[in-house]
Design an enzyme around this catalytic site. Sequence first.
Site, PDB file in Angstrom:
ATOM      1  N   ASP A 232     -40.163  33.861-104.494  1.00  0.00           N
ATOM      2  CA  ASP A 232     -40.235  34.654-105.720  1.00  0.00           C
ATOM      3  C   ASP A 232     -41.147  33.987-106.752  1.00  0.00           C
ATOM      4  OD1 ASP A 232     -39.145  36.823-107.450  1.00  0.00           O
ATOM      5  OD2 ASP A 232     -38.325  35.147-108.600  1.00  0.00           O
ATOM      6  N   HIS A 236     -45.870  31.379-111.128  1.00  0.00           N
ATOM      7  CA  HIS A 236     -45.293  30.579-112.216  1.00  0.00           C
ATOM      8  C   HIS A 236     -44.853  29.192-111.741  1.00  0.00           C
ATOM      9  CE1 HIS A 236     -45.171  34.405-114.378  1.00  0.00           C
ATOM     10  NE2 HIS A 236     -44.562  34.912-113.335  1.00  0.00           N
ATOM     11  N   GLU A 262     -44.621  35.981-103.485  1.00  0.00           N
ATOM     12  CA  GLU A 262     -44.867  37.046-104.456  1.00  0.00           C
ATOM     13  C   GLU A 262     -45.786  36.505-105.537  1.00  0.00           C
ATOM     14  OE1 GLU A 262     -42.898  39.521-108.090  1.00  0.00           O
ATOM     15  OE2 GLU A 262     -42.346  37.485-107.617  1.00  0.00           O
TER      16      GLU A 262
HETATM   17 CA    CA Z   1     -42.445  27.887-113.898  1.00  0.00          CA
END
Ligand code: CA
Length: 480
Positions: A232, A236, A262
């Site tokens: 996921d 980030h 993702e």
């Molecule tokens: Ca992060």
Amino acid sequence: MENGVMMQYFEWNLPNDGKFWKKLKDDAEHLHKIGITAVWIPPAYKGLKQEDEGYGTYDLYDLGEFDQKGTVRTKYGNKQELQEMIEELHKNQISVYLDAVMNHKAGADYTEKFMAKEVDPEKREESISEPYEIEGWTGFDFPGRNNTYSDFKWHWYHFSGTDYNKANDKKGIYQIIGEGKAWSEGVDNENGNYDFLMFADIDFDHPEVVEEMKKWGIWVSNELNLDGMRLDAIKHINDQFIKHFLEAVRNNRGNDFYAVGEYWKNDIDSLNEYLSHVQYKVDLFDVPLHYNMYTASQQGRDYDLQNLLKDTLVTNHPDLAVTFVDNHDSQRGSSLESQIKDWFKPIAYGLILLMKNGYPCIFYGDYYGVKGKKSPHRLILDILLDARQKYAHGEQQDYFDHPNTVGFVRSGDEEHPGSGLALLLSNGDNGDKIMNVGKNRKGEIWHEITGDIKDEVTIDENGNGKFTVSGGKLSVWVKK
Ligand code: CA
């Protein structure tokens, strides 16, 4: 696996009844019958509350086993039901990929005081406050689990940022200050630096974190006998962590341990760059293809279908692309809403299920429906899944040569007698196209299997057939 098909077996609005693992277990035999070879299951660990979908992760080691956050089970069931479901899928030759949510943690057990500064949400490298002490939700000791499986305790210094200061009841993006602390490198550059997404953002530059997360990856893969993971929110997360994490898990579980990430960005350059940074050790969802199909479904006949595969991952990296139509994030009402219109879905699924390249993923919501309402697409999906197994073999010849009617031919191969197909897609008027299915097939009668067209096509002496398609639909032709 040749012609494998993944199913994303959940959608956003499932009931919080704890019966989902059991439902999936009961569905295993049927999934095998329709040609599903792998299932992506939702995050299976304790979230910040029982009804959490699993993305508000509290304790990665609590797979519905401990009394934490007011519940033993998760939204989907308990650990025993989870393990029984996986066993049943394996009995039916279906691989299981767990959704691994590693970017953040939610629902801390207590607050801690530490130094932080507020940053501009759109320019994360720019402070909008002086450093000051805040009180954030960063203390995790998992009292209900009591050190079972891991005695790791999370503290503020294991995180890079958080979203709330309890001392003054203020929301924001707080970058945590401490020795060696910074937003991570190897993340997406949107908003300056897209390390922070939500909740308490895990610091993957902290050596204790790296070791603990690798340990978890190995533990959960063995505990659940996993065949792979869906990673996921990887835009980030430090890309080098992802590379090292997969190396650690594969060292333990074998090099065929599957992983798809993702990386939600409609930009092929970013996806290409990411793949190179992780040395092509992970597949990615083909987000640009999703957005091409979304745009096509919005624009109707004004969309030039010759562009459908342009700047997509499946075109750039055919072996690393997981092609999909919609998912739990793109579905209506979700965070990245970009749901493909119903009229286009059969066309979209025809493309990804019958083309040679890409690893197709079918969305639960498109097969079974959302919010308990039956999907109108199940019948066509059953037809296309069956066609993928029987006919979608051999080389592919493209006919992307008209703005409103495009198609391709699969030649078939010797291992699959009678295989080969012709696909046509239309977003405009009724169309037709002469396509060549091979000289060796002269005299064969081909018919259309979605049930839309009754006329048959006789292949001429050169191997050509004149195939037709109804406006706004797809047609799939095979030897009768
Ligand atoms: Ca992060």
